[in-house]
Write an enzyme that holds these catalytic residues in place. Sequence first.
Site, PDB file in Angstrom:
ATOM      1  N   GLY A 137      36.996  41.517  46.042  1.00 52.30           N
ATOM      2  CA  GLY A 137      36.831  42.963  46.047  1.00 52.30           C
ATOM      3  C   GLY A 137      35.716  43.499  46.504  1.00 52.30           C
ATOM      4  N   ASP A 138      35.571  44.841  46.947  1.00 46.14           N
ATOM      5  CA  ASP A 138      34.235  45.681  47.577  1.00 46.14           C
ATOM      6  C   ASP A 138      33.761  44.980  48.607  1.00 46.14           C
ATOM      7  OD1 ASP A 138      34.630  47.236  44.980  1.00 46.14           O
ATOM      8  OD2 ASP A 138      33.558  45.769  43.906  1.00 46.14           O
ATOM      9  N   LYS A 174      36.128  47.590  52.259  1.00 45.41           N
ATOM     10  CA  LYS A 174      37.578  47.753  53.031  1.00 45.41           C
ATOM     11  C   LYS A 174      37.834  49.355  53.346  1.00 45.41           C
ATOM     12  CE  LYS A 174      39.527  46.518  49.016  1.00 45.41           C
ATOM     13  NZ  LYS A 174      38.233  45.682  48.630  1.00 45.41           N
ATOM     14  N   GLY A 221      37.867  51.099  44.199  1.00 48.65           N
ATOM     15  CA  GLY A 221      36.742  52.183  44.588  1.00 48.65           C
ATOM     16  C   GLY A 221      36.478  51.954  45.752  1.00 48.65           C
ATOM     17  N   HIS A 222      36.785  52.882  46.689  1.00 41.66           N
ATOM     18  CA  HIS A 222      36.683  52.600  48.267  1.00 41.66           C
ATOM     19  C   HIS A 222      35.659  53.512  48.617  1.00 41.66           C
ATOM     20  CE1 HIS A 222      40.613  50.056  48.643  1.00 41.66           C
ATOM     21  NE2 HIS A 222      39.747  49.744  47.908  1.00 41.66           N
ATOM     22  N   THR A 223      34.674  53.339  49.250  1.00 42.61           N
ATOM     23  CA  THR A 223      33.496  54.140  49.640  1.00 42.61           C
ATOM     24  C   THR A 223      33.592  54.521  51.393  1.00 42.61           C
ATOM     25  OG1 THR A 223      32.082  53.219  48.040  1.00 42.61           O
ATOM     26  CG2 THR A 223      31.352  54.776  49.487  1.00 42.61           C
ATOM     27  N   THR A 260      38.760  46.984  34.479  1.00 42.11           N
ATOM     28  CA  THR A 260      38.280  48.495  34.785  1.00 42.11           C
ATOM     29  C   THR A 260      38.724  49.223  33.459  1.00 42.11           C
ATOM     30  OG1 THR A 260      40.048  48.833  36.150  1.00 42.11           O
ATOM     31  CG2 THR A 260      38.208  48.100  37.237  1.00 42.11           C
ATOM     32  N   GLN A 299      41.484  45.644  45.907  1.00 38.22           N
ATOM     33  CA  GLN A 299      40.990  44.387  45.260  1.00 38.22           C
ATOM     34  C   GLN A 299      40.829  43.398  46.501  1.00 38.22           C
ATOM     35  OE1 GLN A 299      43.891  46.025  43.433  1.00 38.22           O
ATOM     36  NE2 GLN A 299      42.035  47.173  42.794  1.00 38.22           N
ATOM     37  N   THR A 331      43.283  40.565  38.895  1.00 42.34           N
ATOM     38  CA  THR A 331      44.030  42.070  38.633  1.00 42.34           C
ATOM     39  C   THR A 331      45.452  41.550  38.535  1.00 42.34           C
ATOM     40  OG1 THR A 331      44.258  44.184  39.299  1.00 42.34           O
ATOM     41  CG2 THR A 331      44.279  42.759  41.343  1.00 42.34           C
ATOM     42  N   THR A 349      33.263  51.620  38.140  1.00 39.22           N
ATOM     43  CA  THR A 349      32.904  51.489  36.710  1.00 39.22           C
ATOM     44  C   THR A 349      31.260  51.731  36.652  1.00 39.22           C
ATOM     45  OG1 THR A 349      32.858  49.167  36.856  1.00 39.22           O
ATOM     46  CG2 THR A 349      34.604  50.167  35.820  1.00 39.22           C
ATOM     47  N   GLY A 350      30.575  51.510  37.832  1.00 43.78           N
ATOM     48  CA  GLY A 350      29.220  51.389  37.802  1.00 43.78           C
ATOM     49  C   GLY A 350      28.588  49.995  37.365  1.00 43.78           C
TER      50      GLY A 350
HETATM   51  P1  GDP Z   1      35.731  48.416  49.262  1.00 39.54           P
HETATM   52  O1  GDP Z   1      36.141  48.618  47.631  1.00 39.54           O
HETATM   53  O2  GDP Z   1      36.186  47.103  49.345  1.00 39.54           O
HETATM   54  O3  GDP Z   1      36.087  49.606  49.704  1.00 39.54           O
HETATM   55  O4  GDP Z   1      34.137  48.554  49.056  1.00 39.54           O
HETATM   56  P2  GDP Z   1      33.340  49.501  48.089  1.00 39.54           P
HETATM   57  O5  GDP Z   1      33.121  50.951  48.668  1.00 39.54           O
HETATM   58  O6  GDP Z   1      33.624  49.448  46.454  1.00 39.54           O
HETATM   59  O7  GDP Z   1      31.794  48.698  48.239  1.00 39.54           O
HETATM   60  C1  GDP Z   1      31.216  48.657  49.430  1.00 39.54           C
HETATM   61  C2  GDP Z   1      29.817  49.449  49.370  1.00 39.54           C
HETATM   62  O8  GDP Z   1      29.030  49.014  50.569  1.00 39.54           O
HETATM   63  C3  GDP Z   1      30.070  50.838  49.637  1.00 39.54           C
HETATM   64  O9  GDP Z   1      28.984  51.368  48.903  1.00 39.54           O
HETATM   65  C4  GDP Z   1      29.825  51.055  51.082  1.00 39.54           C
HETATM   66  O10 GDP Z   1      29.203  52.335  51.330  1.00 39.54           O
HETATM   67  C5  GDP Z   1      28.913  49.919  51.312  1.00 39.54           C
HETATM   68  N1  GDP Z   1      28.917  49.415  52.677  1.00 39.54           N
HETATM   69  C6  GDP Z   1      29.989  49.207  53.365  1.00 39.54           C
HETATM   70  N2  GDP Z   1      29.926  48.543  54.514  1.00 39.54           N
HETATM   71  C7  GDP Z   1      28.410  48.239  54.567  1.00 39.54           C
HETATM   72  C8  GDP Z   1      27.412  47.820  55.280  1.00 39.54           C
HETATM   73  O11 GDP Z   1      27.772  46.993  56.530  1.00 39.54           O
HETATM   74  N3  GDP Z   1      26.047  47.712  55.063  1.00 39.54           N
HETATM   75  C9  GDP Z   1      25.807  48.475  53.841  1.00 39.54           C
HETATM   76  N4  GDP Z   1      24.514  48.371  53.482  1.00 39.54           N
HETATM   77  N5  GDP Z   1      26.610  48.817  53.129  1.00 39.54           N
HETATM   78  C10 GDP Z   1      27.956  48.815  53.496  1.00 39.54           C
HETATM   79  P1  IMO Z   2      38.371  47.663  45.257  1.00 38.07           P
HETATM   80  O1  IMO Z   2      39.761  47.842  45.939  1.00 38.07           O
HETATM   81  C1  IMO Z   2      36.105  44.768  42.346  1.00 38.07           C
HETATM   82  C2  IMO Z   2      38.482  43.571  38.937  1.00 38.07           C
HETATM   83  C3  IMO Z   2      37.889  44.082  37.702  1.00 38.07           C
HETATM   84  C4  IMO Z   2      38.410  42.896  36.759  1.00 38.07           C
HETATM   85  C5  IMO Z   2      39.556  42.287  37.135  1.00 38.07           C
HETATM   86  C6  IMO Z   2      40.627  42.828  36.575  1.00 38.07           C
HETATM   87  O2  IMO Z   2      37.285  48.559  45.203  1.00 38.07           O
HETATM   88  O3  IMO Z   2      37.885  46.344  45.864  1.00 38.07           O
HETATM   89  P2  IMO Z   2      41.786  45.517  36.570  1.00 38.07           P
HETATM   90  O4  IMO Z   2      41.208  46.966  35.849  1.00 38.07           O
HETATM   91  O5  IMO Z   2      42.182  45.279  37.862  1.00 38.07           O
HETATM   92  O6  IMO Z   2      42.863  44.989  35.564  1.00 38.07           O
HETATM   93  O7  IMO Z   2      40.595  44.447  36.378  1.00 38.07           O
HETATM   94  O8  IMO Z   2      39.914  42.853  38.511  1.00 38.07           O
HETATM   95  N1  IMO Z   2      38.651  44.493  39.820  1.00 38.07           N
HETATM   96  C7  IMO Z   2      37.812  44.860  40.917  1.00 38.07           C
HETATM   97  N2  IMO Z   2      36.757  44.305  41.467  1.00 38.07           N
HETATM   98  N3  IMO Z   2      36.800  45.534  43.493  1.00 38.07           N
HETATM   99  C8  IMO Z   2      37.940  46.333  42.949  1.00 38.07           C
HETATM  100  O9  IMO Z   2      38.688  47.124  43.627  1.00 38.07           O
HETATM  101  C9  IMO Z   2      38.356  45.929  41.716  1.00 38.07           C
HETATM  102  N4  IMO Z   2      39.677  46.148  40.955  1.00 38.07           N
HETATM  103  C10 IMO Z   2      39.911  45.222  39.895  1.00 38.07           C
HETATM  104  O10 IMO Z   2      36.356  44.177  37.585  1.00 38.07           O
HETATM  105  O11 IMO Z   2      37.414  41.688  36.973  1.00 38.07           O
HETATM  106 MG    MG Z   3      35.252  48.945  45.594  1.00 36.01          MG
END
Ligand code: GDP
Ligand code: IMO
Ligand code: MG
Length: 421
Positions: free
Chosen positions: A12-13, A16, A40-42, A126, A221, A236, A298-299
């Site tokens: 995840g993260d 996306k 959490g998608h930024t 979460t 995820q 998850t 969740t920070g």
């Molecule tokens: P997602 O859950 O897959 O949508 O990803 P998140 O938004 O949870 O986490 C990605 C973080 O990296 C966010 O704070 C984005 O703003 C940041 N981000 C995405 N692409 C880049 C990149 O190429 N470089 C940097 N420095 N930050 C990025």
């Molecule tokens: P995005 O879409 C990162 C992780 C939780 C935990 C496990 C199970 O932003 O990539 P849950 O609440 O789903 O039952 O938790 O999955 N988790 C994530 N980790 N990015 C996410 O979503 C996540 N969604 C759940 O931290 O380990």
């Molecule tokens: Mg995320």
Amino acid sequence: MPAVVVVGLQWGDEGKGKITDFWAEKADCVVRFQGGNNAGHTVIAGGKKYKFHLLPSGVIREKEAVIGNGVVVDPEVLLEELAALGQAGITPHMHISDRAHVIMPYHRWLDGAEENLLGNQKIGTTRRGIGPCYADKISRFGIRMDDLTDPEGLREKLHRIVPIKQALLDALGIEKKLNVDDLHALCTRWGTELQEYIEDTTLFLNALLERKKTVLFEGAQGCLLDIDFGTYPYVTSSNPVAGGAATGTGVGPRRLDSVLGILKAYTTRVGEGPFPTELRDEAGDHLVDRGQEYGTTTGRKRRCGWLDLVAARYACRVNGVDEIALTKLDVLDGLDTVRVCTTYTCDGKKRDQFPASLSVLSRCRPHYEDMEGWNSTAGITSYEKLPAAARRYVERVSQHLGVPISVISTGPSREETIWHP
Ligand code: GDP
Ligand code: IMO
Ligand code: MG
């Protein structure tokens, strides 16, 4: 390509949200197919930062926005996100599947209580009620979006379900008393506020694809958190892999044209579970600091490590990835050496496949290939302008995975992206 599935290839993260928004310029519709507000998608666009938990990231571009049947919806969170969008002057074109399941207050309580009971064996969820809601869906105790607009049917369902949930709350020592009238009032309020969006989204989506419109399926995820393919039980409760896009929307698998895998240039993980390339040194601190690796939902501080190509190869296979978007390349800027894990060693033997067994995975030690670092890629928007060492990194990753890298992200903003077809 009319139907493109966007999936996370790690834990995840991966970025996306950013890549979905980038790609959405060419799309007519963006649909979420699994997960809930654990995501959490930024997206950073026009100098503004948006964080989405339930809404598909395409809403900023005012594309058609669909929440598919595979999603679990916390209506309170959805209403908050819609209100925030309204305040930002954006009108979402929402369609919510009548078959999507609803996260009820008791799902959140159960999620928290189970985690507390697990103590130091906890999953690190979460605590948004995701697992208990999907469990109820499978156990046939779920409330669905269509129930919210059917007061009589809803009351019958609640009378059937509530005693079972109450028994569970009591057994787990949760001091909460469920009341059918209160839950009914809550659900019908949600139904009233959301009814204009609730529909059979299979009709809408299939009609769009029939008309050759472009639809993005935005995964939440990532593969290693998948209930089947992830590091079970530290996963998850849904299928973030590309196959989930079909079951989570009611679009047949043969209608999905391509799979875009999102791969972070290194690895992060939130929550518990084994992580072979995890770093607990200065290089790890560099990734946390430069990557601002703190959870969007969740920070929590994310655990960081080098790119794990054993895991990524596996993820490319089970998702059938056609092309990759490599994100956060800029976070590796300024390191003398960058490393990628190409194989593991387990119990003295070389291993190049990602194991099902957690105990095997936790004994796997990474074998690294070292590469020369580079100074800066931050904000670069053309492939030719990347430092040669960064280009070598991109090419080597692509070679190891046998998949082309068509997008490279060099910063969080929409513009900080390289299109490299
Ligand atoms: P997602 O859950 O897959 O949508 O990803 P998140 O938004 O949870 O986490 C990605 C973080 O990296 C966010 O704070 C984005 O703003 C940041 N981000 C995405 N692409 C880049 C990149 O190429 N470089 C940097 N420095 N930050 C990025
Ligand atoms: P995005 O879409 C990162 C992780 C939780 C935990 C496990 C199970 O932003 O990539 P849950 O609440 O789903 O039952 O938790 O999955 N988790 C994530 N980790 N990015 C996410 O979503 C996540 N969604 C759940 O931290 O380990
Ligand atoms: Mg995320």
